[in-house]
Design a protein around this motif. Structure first.
Motif, PDB file in Angstrom:
ATOM      1  N   ILE A 612      43.831  41.420  30.454  1.00 42.23           N
ATOM      2  CA  ILE A 612      44.794  42.499  30.242  1.00 42.23           C
ATOM      3  C   ILE A 612      46.200  41.922  30.436  1.00 42.23           C
ATOM      4  CG2 ILE A 612      44.782  43.330  32.632  1.00 42.23           C
ATOM      5  CD1 ILE A 612      44.768  46.198  31.384  1.00 42.23           C
ATOM      6  N   GLN A 613      46.327  40.624  30.121  1.00 42.89           N
ATOM      7  CA  GLN A 613      47.600  39.939  30.354  1.00 42.89           C
ATOM      8  C   GLN A 613      48.718  40.536  29.498  1.00 42.89           C
ATOM      9  OE1 GLN A 613      46.185  35.966  29.335  1.00 42.89           O
ATOM     10  NE2 GLN A 613      47.441  35.949  27.504  1.00 42.89           N
ATOM     11  N   ASN A 614      49.943  40.364  29.987  1.00 45.82           N
ATOM     12  CA  ASN A 614      51.159  40.860  29.325  1.00 45.82           C
ATOM     13  C   ASN A 614      51.272  42.381  29.353  1.00 45.82           C
ATOM     14  OD1 ASN A 614      51.722  38.168  28.630  1.00 45.82           O
ATOM     15  ND2 ASN A 614      50.624  38.361  26.694  1.00 45.82           N
ATOM     16  N   ASN A 615      50.546  43.028  30.221  1.00 44.37           N
ATOM     17  CA  ASN A 615      50.677  44.486  30.335  1.00 44.37           C
ATOM     18  C   ASN A 615      51.897  44.793  31.215  1.00 44.37           C
ATOM     19  OD1 ASN A 615      50.344  47.159  31.692  1.00 44.37           O
ATOM     20  ND2 ASN A 615      48.511  47.263  30.427  1.00 44.37           N
ATOM     21  N   PRO A 616      52.894  45.552  30.704  1.00 39.57           N
ATOM     22  CA  PRO A 616      54.131  45.770  31.469  1.00 39.57           C
ATOM     23  C   PRO A 616      54.066  46.929  32.452  1.00 39.57           C
ATOM     24  CG  PRO A 616      54.345  46.750  29.300  1.00 39.57           C
ATOM     25  CD  PRO A 616      52.975  46.112  29.341  1.00 39.57           C
ATOM     26  N   ASN A 617      52.962  47.699  32.445  1.00 44.81           N
ATOM     27  CA  ASN A 617      52.932  48.945  33.214  1.00 44.81           C
ATOM     28  C   ASN A 617      51.950  48.969  34.377  1.00 44.81           C
ATOM     29  OD1 ASN A 617      54.820  50.114  31.443  1.00 44.81           O
ATOM     30  ND2 ASN A 617      53.201  50.704  30.012  1.00 44.81           N
ATOM     31  N   ILE A 618      50.869  48.251  34.267  1.00 49.00           N
ATOM     32  CA  ILE A 618      49.780  48.429  35.234  1.00 49.00           C
ATOM     33  C   ILE A 618      50.201  47.955  36.623  1.00 49.00           C
ATOM     34  CG2 ILE A 618      48.614  46.198  34.866  1.00 49.00           C
ATOM     35  CD1 ILE A 618      45.990  48.049  34.757  1.00 49.00           C
ATOM     36  N   LYS A 619      49.942  48.783  37.646  1.00 53.59           N
ATOM     37  CA  LYS A 619      50.354  48.483  39.019  1.00 53.59           C
ATOM     38  C   LYS A 619      49.172  48.097  39.906  1.00 53.59           C
ATOM     39  CE  LYS A 619      54.490  51.375  39.041  1.00 53.59           C
ATOM     40  NZ  LYS A 619      55.223  52.480  39.723  1.00 53.59           N
ATOM     41  N   LEU A 631      31.470  38.156  35.760  1.00 52.86           N
ATOM     42  CA  LEU A 631      32.780  37.800  35.209  1.00 52.86           C
ATOM     43  C   LEU A 631      33.088  36.317  35.447  1.00 52.86           C
ATOM     44  CD1 LEU A 631      34.828  39.594  33.727  1.00 52.86           C
ATOM     45  CD2 LEU A 631      36.133  39.722  35.844  1.00 52.86           C
ATOM     46  N   GLN A 632      33.381  35.628  34.341  1.00 52.62           N
ATOM     47  CA  GLN A 632      33.716  34.200  34.409  1.00 52.62           C
ATOM     48  C   GLN A 632      35.201  33.954  34.177  1.00 52.62           C
ATOM     49  OE1 GLN A 632      31.227  32.757  31.272  1.00 52.62           O
ATOM     50  NE2 GLN A 632      29.354  32.768  32.503  1.00 52.62           N
ATOM     51  N   PHE A 633      35.844  34.851  33.410  1.00 47.11           N
ATOM     52  CA  PHE A 633      37.249  34.672  33.035  1.00 47.11           C
ATOM     53  C   PHE A 633      37.990  35.985  33.242  1.00 47.11           C
ATOM     54  CE2 PHE A 633      34.424  32.350  30.108  1.00 47.11           C
ATOM     55  CZ  PHE A 633      34.689  31.050  30.532  1.00 47.11           C
ATOM     56  N   LEU A 634      39.066  35.928  34.016  1.00 45.03           N
ATOM     57  CA  LEU A 634      39.873  37.126  34.278  1.00 45.03           C
ATOM     58  C   LEU A 634      41.338  36.740  34.202  1.00 45.03           C
ATOM     59  CD1 LEU A 634      40.298  40.071  35.211  1.00 45.03           C
ATOM     60  CD2 LEU A 634      40.142  39.239  37.577  1.00 45.03           C
ATOM     61  N   SER A 635      42.102  37.477  33.385  1.00 46.57           N
ATOM     62  CA  SER A 635      43.534  37.201  33.282  1.00 46.57           C
ATOM     63  C   SER A 635      44.338  38.478  33.463  1.00 46.57           C
ATOM     64  CB  SER A 635      43.883  36.571  31.931  1.00 46.57           C
ATOM     65  OG  SER A 635      45.280  36.357  31.845  1.00 46.57           O
ATOM     66  N   VAL A 636      45.201  38.461  34.479  1.00 51.46           N
ATOM     67  CA  VAL A 636      46.220  39.504  34.650  1.00 51.46           C
ATOM     68  C   VAL A 636      47.594  38.834  34.645  1.00 51.46           C
ATOM     69  CG1 VAL A 636      44.741  41.161  35.827  1.00 51.46           C
ATOM     70  CG2 VAL A 636      45.913  39.408  37.176  1.00 51.46           C
ATOM     71  N   LEU A 637      47.716  37.757  33.881  1.00 49.65           N
ATOM     72  CA  LEU A 637      48.982  37.041  33.776  1.00 49.65           C
ATOM     73  C   LEU A 637      50.066  37.916  33.169  1.00 49.65           C
ATOM     74  CD1 LEU A 637      47.889  33.499  32.508  1.00 49.65           C
ATOM     75  CD2 LEU A 637      48.932  34.043  34.719  1.00 49.65           C
ATOM     76  N   ARG A 638      51.262  37.786  33.693  1.00 42.87           N
ATOM     77  CA  ARG A 638      52.447  38.494  33.192  1.00 42.87           C
ATOM     78  C   ARG A 638      52.282  40.014  33.250  1.00 42.87           C
ATOM     79  NH1 ARG A 638      51.612  33.994  30.502  1.00 42.87           N
ATOM     80  NH2 ARG A 638      50.457  34.937  28.803  1.00 42.87           N
ATOM     81  N   CYS A 639      51.447  40.481  34.156  1.00 46.42           N
ATOM     82  CA  CYS A 639      51.404  41.916  34.490  1.00 46.42           C
ATOM     83  C   CYS A 639      52.379  42.086  35.659  1.00 46.42           C
ATOM     84  CB  CYS A 639      49.991  42.340  34.871  1.00 46.42           C
ATOM     85  SG  CYS A 639      48.811  42.203  33.514  1.00 46.42           S
ATOM     86  N   LYS A 640      53.676  42.166  35.345  1.00 45.10           N
ATOM     87  CA  LYS A 640      54.718  41.991  36.358  1.00 45.10           C
ATOM     88  C   LYS A 640      54.851  43.166  37.319  1.00 45.10           C
ATOM     89  CE  LYS A 640      57.277  38.662  33.622  1.00 45.10           C
ATOM     90  NZ  LYS A 640      58.581  38.234  33.062  1.00 45.10           N
ATOM     91  N   GLU A 641      54.194  44.286  37.020  1.00 48.37           N
ATOM     92  CA  GLU A 641      54.228  45.421  37.945  1.00 48.37           C
ATOM     93  C   GLU A 641      53.019  45.449  38.871  1.00 48.37           C
ATOM     94  OE1 GLU A 641      56.804  47.577  38.352  1.00 48.37           O
ATOM     95  OE2 GLU A 641      57.789  46.162  36.987  1.00 48.37           O
ATOM     96  N   LEU A 642      52.105  44.498  38.704  1.00 43.67           N
ATOM     97  CA  LEU A 642      50.891  44.497  39.521  1.00 43.67           C
ATOM     98  C   LEU A 642      51.248  44.193  40.971  1.00 43.67           C
ATOM     99  CD1 LEU A 642      47.802  44.806  39.209  1.00 43.67           C
ATOM    100  CD2 LEU A 642      47.668  42.314  39.117  1.00 43.67           C
ATOM    101  N   GLU A 643      50.916  45.112  41.856  1.00 43.89           N
ATOM    102  CA  GLU A 643      51.348  44.996  43.250  1.00 43.89           C
ATOM    103  C   GLU A 643      50.454  44.077  44.067  1.00 43.89           C
ATOM    104  OE1 GLU A 643      51.491  49.044  44.497  1.00 43.89           O
ATOM    105  OE2 GLU A 643      53.303  49.517  43.340  1.00 43.89           O
ATOM    106  N   ALA A 644      49.161  44.077  43.773  1.00 37.46           N
ATOM    107  CA  ALA A 644      48.244  43.255  44.564  1.00 37.46           C
ATOM    108  C   ALA A 644      46.928  43.110  43.812  1.00 37.46           C
ATOM    109  CB  ALA A 644      48.003  43.884  45.932  1.00 37.46           C
ATOM    110  N   LEU A 645      46.185  42.087  44.167  1.00 34.36           N
ATOM    111  CA  LEU A 645      44.837  41.921  43.632  1.00 34.36           C
ATOM    112  C   LEU A 645      43.912  42.908  44.344  1.00 34.36           C
ATOM    113  CD1 LEU A 645      44.640  38.025  43.522  1.00 34.36           C
ATOM    114  CD2 LEU A 645      45.143  39.579  41.637  1.00 34.36           C
TER     115      LEU A 645
END
Length: 873
Positions: A612-619, A631-645
């Motif tokens: 879900i990389q490049n998502n500008p809204n998800i927190k 799950l083998q591959f997970l990308s939250v790259l450039r989700c700049k509003e993501l507060e924590a894993l």
């Protein structure tokens, strides 16, 4: 047809059932006998599949039998995957579960007794169906061929590793090249004429239009005539905004070829202003390659944008398959590219069929058969090259005769159609490669493939052979790509040591669509509905997501949006996925704008790859995502509003690739270090982090990418905590001191074994860090870009005996190369740009460093005169 890789599906099922881990797990839950019987039946059926694959072309009933068999195989895959899911969940409960988790598990449908009963019934059902289909197959009298003997002969592919065309690799086009250049050199009748000359090259697919355009584009006379050269691949998409972005990026590529601006959010007026500033007053050459647009309004709009402030003598070279498009765009008569002559066709065929020049003289009987094969290629270079590659290092006359006499040439086809030649080469691929090749159909034409992305898809869908001892899945991917490259299915291939990129020809893409049509669907605005048999869906643009899913589309295993779902809200799609596509393995929602993910996403227990990389809204991510044990591959790259894993990250015990952007000041080390399978970690735009890792051990990590972490001051990595690290990329970390890496590192420790290192946008870098010297025996690729204050390259750089690629961009203070750079005998690619003094000293034949680098096969040095002109402007 998809049944052409049914053998590999059977082989993967048997391999899984035969694995020690699977057998041990089946004994524990009491299903060993059931699965052993299933394996026996599968082995009996598999033994005749290769013969069935070969005979299905002319037997509709046999083809239908294979289709039924494939359906049973996929259901068997689902049963085995269900079994693996339960085994993984049991392991997670044992290692990380609370008492509450264990009680909940006991009273769920995953209770061991309930699960055993349910699985036993499913295995019996699949076995019963398989027995029936196997019995039906006895009427075909199929031969037992238990081993796929279609091996691939690897060849020296070094001459095919970059997009520029070597003169020696182009046969029969010298006359065409001179004619095109003659058109370029013609002056406009009026020196003040601001009109753009447009020269079209027209010809059928595979004829070599793009090769000819590259041949012209890289000629020295063109460099002298045009201040600015740009290359844009157009293909099916003639969106004005996107084309202007491509043109702007093509200008920028001279400064930093591997970096492109993200201009997708800019409106057309702003884009026009940027374009005008780039082109104003410059005499330019623009190549528009592979144009399909016949909408004159769009063309006129683009032409008018390009004419703004244009210098006299600017030219556009267009390649297209369609005469009417050439007439619409051209300002001169179209240059109609002719088929190769029989003599040139044979020369090209010989070049690809034999390893060494003159070797064909030892095999005159094969050359005679080759002449007859070449006749059927009708002078189309792609067909000639493909079949030459197919017969490379084969010296038995019967193998050449089989190609010559194959009935596929007699299939109904369009005039000048070369699909039979490509299909014939596809038929010679081993079964395991066919399935991988077919998945290329999920990407749009002209897509730039990267090996990491391809590896994720292939591995997530289970189409890779299990790695041998001391191998990784990435090693298997590299072998597969080498094999496809050796058959000329790939082009513009760049080997970066651990990372590879490539493209495929439009006609090869058409072949992928043809062979995958029963399983894969690239959805665009022309697709009205999605057939129920489709297993892999790719959306060419997000707007096509409106196409209806049938109520029976439960077989879907992949949903991808390779060009991104920018501006799209995907909540409805996610709800559909959870409710319908319970067998989903791949879900790629990059660039989407949804604000939340449903908690129910944790029900997609078969999911192996999620982005879900490049998502500008998800927190936030729901904690339920940690239930995805597969799950083998997970990308939250450039989700700049993501507060924590999310909490419980340690439960993702199969995770191999992880991409993180988060506002957390410190990574949850205790969670991440429990990911014992983690091999690639990307950390980007984590602006609150000053330090990463701090002595934590990552025993399996092979690749680390750190980018745009502006507060980061140190990377305390060493070979003790990162024993397997091979790839390191550091980008735009402006406060990072790379020398702090080794401050606690003792000399007696083992040496680093990095193969790929890239430093991007590091103004604080004055000299290469000393620890890089440790990689002398392992480093293959070194990229240095936009390091404004880098002043020198150390003399010890010449000890990098395995270095193949050295790229230096945008380092204006760098003025020299090491004196002993000629000792880098393995170096194949040297590109230098944005370094005015250094470029001047490296100019071919006249620069003071030229004698030290002239041995390198691919040298690209941006001319200092052009750099000076651009600075003055």
């Amino acid at each position: 047809m998809a049944e052409s890789f049914i053998f590999s599906i059977a082989e993967s099922l048997i391999t899984k059932l035969a694995s020690h881990a699977f057998q041990e797990a089946s004994r524990v839950v009491g299903l060993y006998d059931h699965l052993r019987d299933l394996k026996k039946t599968l082995s009996l059926v598999k033994a005749v599949l290769l013969d069935a694959e070969q005979k299905q072309e002319h037997n509709h009933v046999l083809r239908e039998w294979l289709r039924q068999l494939k359906s049973v195989f996929y259901d068997a895959q689902n049963v085995l995957d269900e079994f693996e899911c339960q085994t993984l969940r049991k392991q997670v409960l044992k290692d990380h579960g609370t008492i509450k988790d264990q009680v909940s598990h006991f009273f769920s449908s995953s209770n061991p007794l309930v699960f055993r009963s349910k699985m036993a019934q499913q295995i019996k059902d699949v076995s019963k169906r398989l027995d029936k289909v196997a019995t039906d197959g006895q009427k075909f009298g199929l031969r037992i061929i238990d081993v796929d003997t279609r091996v691939v002969h690897r060849r020296d592919t070094s001459r095919m590793t970059h997009s520029r065309v070597s003169d020696s690799d182009v046969i029969g086009r010298e006359h065409d090249k001179e004619k095109i250049i003659e058109l370029f050199m013609q002056q406009n009748p009026n020196d003040d004429d601001k009109s753009l000359s447009v020269i079209p090259i027209v010809g059928i697919g595979g004829l070599g239009k793009t090769t000819l355009a590259k041949f012209v584009f890289n000629d020295k006379r063109i460099d002298e005539c045009f201040k600015l050269k740009m290359w844009v691949c157009v293909s099916d998409d003639f969106d004005i905004n996107q084309l202007v972005i491509k043109i702007i990026n093509s200008v920028n590529v001279n400064d930093a070829p591997l970096r492109q601006q993200n201009l997708d959010m800019v409106d057309l007026e702003q884009l026009q202003n940027q374009l005008t500033s780039k082109l104003a007053g410059k005499k330019f050459l623009l190549v528009l390659d592979d144009v399909w647009n016949d909408d004159r309004v769009k063309w006129v709009e683009l032409r008018n944008l390009l004419k703004e402030g244009v210098a006299a003598g600017s030219k556009i070279l267009v390649t297209t398959r369609i005469d009417s498009i050439a007439s619409m765009m051209g300002t001169v008569a179209s240059y109609k590219l002719q088929n190769l002559s029989p003599e040139n066709s044979l020369s090209l065929f010989v070049k690809w069929a034999f390893k060494n020049e003159g070797e064909e003289e030892k095999h005159p009987h094969l050359v005679n058969i080759g002449k007859e094969i070449v006749k059927k290629c009708k002078g189309v270079p792609l067909a000639v090259r493909t079949l030459g590659s197919l017969l490379f290092s084969k010296f038995e006359a019967n193998e050449w005769e089989y190609v010559r006499d194959n009935e596929i040439w007699n299939l109904p086809q369009n005039k000048d159609d070369i699909l039979p030649a490509l299909k014939l080469s596809y038929d010679f691929l081993p079964s395991y490669l066919r399935q991988c090749f077919a998945l290329f159909s999920l990407y749009p034409k002209d897509y730039e493939f990267h090996s990491v992305e391809v590896a994720r898809l292939w591995e997530a869908l289970g189409v890779l052979a299990p790695p041998r001892k001391n191998e990784t899945p990435e090693d298997v991917v590299k072998q597969y790509l080498d094999e496809l490259l050796s058959r000329s299915f790939l082009q513009d291939f760049i080997d970066g040591g651990t990372i590879y990129q490539f493209k495929i020809h439009d006609l090869v893409h058409d072949l992928a669509l043809f062979v995958a049509k029963d399983e894969c669907l690239l959805v665009n605005s022309h697709v009205q509905n999605i057939p129920e048999n489709i297993r892999h869906l790719s959306f060419a643009e997000f707007s096509s997501l409106g196409n209806s899913f049938t109520s029976k589309s439960v077989a879907v295993r992949s949903i991808m949006i390779p060009n991104g779902a920018e501006g799209a809200n995907v909540e409805a799609l996610l709800n559909t996925c959870v409710s319908k596509f319970k067998l989903l393995r791949v879900l790629d929602l990059r660039d989407s704008t949804c604000k939340t993910l449903p908690r129910s996403i944790g029900k997609l227990k078969h999911l192996r790859s999620f982005s879900i990389q490049n998502n500008p809204n998800i927190k936030r991510l729901p904690n339920s995502i940690c239930k995805l044990q597969n799950l083998q591959f997970l990308s939250v790259l450039r989700c700049k509003e993501l507060e924590a894993l999310p909490k419980g990250f340690r439960k993702l015990i199969c995770l191999r690739h992880l991409g993180i952007t988060t506002k957390q000041p410190v990574l949850p080390y205790t969670e991440i270090t429990n990911l014992i399978s983690l091999e690639l970690l990307s950390i980007e735009s984590c602006h609150n982090m000053e330090s990463i890792f701090g002595g934590v051990k990552f025993p399996a990590l092979k690749a680390l990418n750190v980018a745009a972490c502006h507060s980061l001051k140190s990377l305390p990595l060493d070979v003790i905590n990162f024993p397997e690290l091979e790839t390191l990329t550091v980008k735009d970390c402006v406060n990072l001191d790379l020398d702090l890496w080794k401050e606690h590192h003792e000399e007696q420790n083992p040496k680093l074994r990095l193969k790929y290192v890239a430093f991007w946008g590091l103004p604080q870098l004055v000299a290469l860090p000393q620890w890089l010297q440790e990689t002398a025996n392992s480093l293959r690729t070194l990229i240095i870009s936009d390091c404004d204050n880098l002043e020198m390259l150390p003399e010890w750089l010449s000890t990098m005996t395995n270095l193949k690629v050295l790229l230096i961009y945008g380092c204006p203070k760098l003025i020299s190369l090491p004196d002993n750079i000629h000792h880098l005998t393995a170096l194949e690619h040297l590109h230098i740009s944005g370094c005015p003094e250094l470029c001047k000293k490296c100019q071919p034949h006249v620069g003071e460093f030229w004698s030290k680098i002239s041995h390198i096969k691919d040298v690209f040095i941006k001319e200092p005169e052009k750099l000076k002109e651009e600075e003055d402007e």
